[in-house]
Design a protein around this motif. Structure first.
Motif, PDB file in Angstrom:
ATOM      1  N   GLU A 285      89.515  51.239 -39.312  1.00 25.14           N
ATOM      2  CA  GLU A 285      88.125  51.196 -39.755  1.00 25.14           C
ATOM      3  C   GLU A 285      88.003  50.310 -40.991  1.00 25.14           C
ATOM      4  OE1 GLU A 285      87.130  55.795 -38.514  1.00 25.14           O
ATOM      5  OE2 GLU A 285      87.896  55.357 -40.510  1.00 25.14           O
TER       6      GLU A 285
ATOM      7  N   GLU B 142      85.137  49.025 -44.182  1.00 23.48           N
ATOM      8  CA  GLU B 142      83.843  49.106 -44.838  1.00 23.48           C
ATOM      9  C   GLU B 142      83.801  47.940 -45.813  1.00 23.48           C
ATOM     10  OE1 GLU B 142      80.925  52.030 -47.417  1.00 23.48           O
ATOM     11  OE2 GLU B 142      82.950  52.707 -46.929  1.00 23.48           O
TER      12      GLU B 142
ATOM     13  N   ASN C  14      68.385  43.647 -48.482  1.00 24.72           N
ATOM     14  CA  ASN C  14      68.892  44.168 -49.737  1.00 24.72           C
ATOM     15  C   ASN C  14      69.095  45.681 -49.633  1.00 24.72           C
ATOM     16  OD1 ASN C  14      69.817  43.942 -52.295  1.00 24.72           O
ATOM     17  ND2 ASN C  14      67.811  43.844 -53.273  1.00 24.72           N
ATOM     18  N   GLY C  15      70.314  46.169 -49.909  1.00 19.54           N
ATOM     19  CA  GLY C  15      70.631  47.583 -49.872  1.00 19.54           C
ATOM     20  C   GLY C  15      70.912  48.149 -48.485  1.00 19.54           C
ATOM     21  N   GLU C  16      70.843  47.332 -47.436  1.00 27.13           N
ATOM     22  CA  GLU C  16      71.038  47.822 -46.067  1.00 27.13           C
ATOM     23  C   GLU C  16      72.498  48.156 -45.801  1.00 27.13           C
ATOM     24  OE1 GLU C  16      70.684  46.223 -41.450  1.00 27.13           O
ATOM     25  OE2 GLU C  16      69.988  44.944 -43.061  1.00 27.13           O
ATOM     26  N   ARG C  17      72.731  49.259 -45.071  1.00 31.69           N
ATOM     27  CA  ARG C  17      74.050  49.622 -44.536  1.00 31.69           C
ATOM     28  C   ARG C  17      73.943  49.496 -43.022  1.00 31.69           C
ATOM     29  NH1 ARG C  17      77.623  53.071 -47.799  1.00 31.69           N
ATOM     30  NH2 ARG C  17      78.489  53.666 -45.792  1.00 31.69           N
ATOM     31  N   ARG C  18      74.954  48.922 -42.388  1.00 29.99           N
ATOM     32  CA  ARG C  18      74.889  48.707 -40.951  1.00 29.99           C
ATOM     33  C   ARG C  18      76.186  49.151 -40.296  1.00 29.99           C
ATOM     34  NH1 ARG C  18      73.514  42.808 -39.381  1.00 29.99           N
ATOM     35  NH2 ARG C  18      71.630  43.397 -40.478  1.00 29.99           N
ATOM     36  N   ALA C  19      76.096  50.004 -39.305  1.00 30.84           N
ATOM     37  CA  ALA C  19      77.256  50.417 -38.506  1.00 30.84           C
ATOM     38  C   ALA C  19      77.348  49.475 -37.313  1.00 30.84           C
ATOM     39  CB  ALA C  19      77.102  51.853 -38.047  1.00 30.84           C
TER      40      ALA C  19
ATOM     41  N   ALA D 168      72.885  39.862 -49.539  1.00 38.18           N
ATOM     42  CA  ALA D 168      71.691  40.058 -48.705  1.00 38.18           C
ATOM     43  C   ALA D 168      71.066  38.717 -48.351  1.00 38.18           C
ATOM     44  CB  ALA D 168      70.685  40.930 -49.452  1.00 38.18           C
TER      45      ALA D 168
ATOM     46  N   LEU E  68      71.690  40.720 -43.653  1.00 35.60           N
ATOM     47  CA  LEU E  68      71.403  42.058 -44.150  1.00 35.60           C
ATOM     48  C   LEU E  68      70.226  42.018 -45.121  1.00 35.60           C
ATOM     49  CD1 LEU E  68      75.056  43.174 -44.983  1.00 35.60           C
ATOM     50  CD2 LEU E  68      73.681  43.910 -43.044  1.00 35.60           C
TER      51      LEU E  68
ATOM     52  N   LEU F  82      82.053  45.953 -48.698  1.00 31.06           N
ATOM     53  CA  LEU F  82      81.101  46.140 -49.784  1.00 31.06           C
ATOM     54  C   LEU F  82      80.853  44.796 -50.452  1.00 31.06           C
ATOM     55  CD1 LEU F  82      82.765  49.344 -51.267  1.00 31.06           C
ATOM     56  CD2 LEU F  82      80.795  49.235 -49.721  1.00 31.06           C
TER      57      LEU F  82
END
Length: 186
Positions: free
Chosen positions: A34, A36, A67-72, A42, A65, A38
């Motif tokens: 996995e 992630e 601003n501030g977006e999290r995407r799986a 944006a 992305l 960081l």
């Protein structure tokens, strides 16, 4: 995994594989595979590149992305590959430092030596330079036939055919160059 950016235009790797993209973020996966990432900027056209020594690189274009977006992204798969390890030596068995090494996929339309004529399409081509020990490494090659070529000004080009197989995931090759010269012009 790496997040890549390319100029102002959208980066579509399968349409222009020669495009050089700058890595914006790089992160290894955890023990479960996995990741992630960081710090991804944006509003930037990006592509996710996944690779490893024994995995063929896969690039996945992503929408910018917010601003501030999290995407799986869910599960992504990549193909097993081969790590090509090599060494370039001179006539005296000493390492050839800073030799240019090109590994090019052989195709049915290529002529001997990997030469491509106008209109022919080539496959994978990777370029590296040897270190102070004459060594080079090219990770994540697909199991196929390649031609490995070493060049350096003042030496005769060395070339060999390489057949990569998943049964030998750490393939080794040696190229030997002799002293010589280059002639250019008419």
């Amino acid at each position: 995994a790496r997040i890549m950016q390319s100029g102002g235009a959208q980066f579509v790797p399968w349409m222009d594989p020669g495009t050089k993209a700058e890595a914006l973020v790089e992160m290894p996966s955890n023990g479960n595979g996995e990741i992630e990432l960081l710090g991804v900027p944006a509003e930037t056209q990006i592509s996710l590149a996944i690779s490893g020594d024994h995995w063929v690189e896969r690039k996945v274009p992503l929408a910018a992305l917010r601003n501030g977006e999290r995407r799986a992204l869910g599960d992504l798969s990549i193909a097993r590959g081969v790590l090509l390890l090599g060494r370039v030596l001179g006539e005296d068995n000493k390492p050839v430092v800073e030799a240019k090494v090109v590994v090019a996929e052989r195709s049915g339309s290529a002529m001997p030596g990997g030469i491509m004529l106008g209109g022919m399409e080539g496959g994978t081509q990777r370029r590296v330079e040897t270190d102070t020990e004459g060594r080079f490494r090219i990770p994540g090659l697909a199991p196929k036939e390649y031609t490995a070529t070493a060049t350096q000004v003042g030496r005769v080009q060395a070339e060999t055919d390489v057949l990569l197989s998943l049964s030998n995931p750490d393939h080794r090759v040696e190229l030997r160059m002799s002293d010589g010269g280059w002639i250019t012009g008419v």
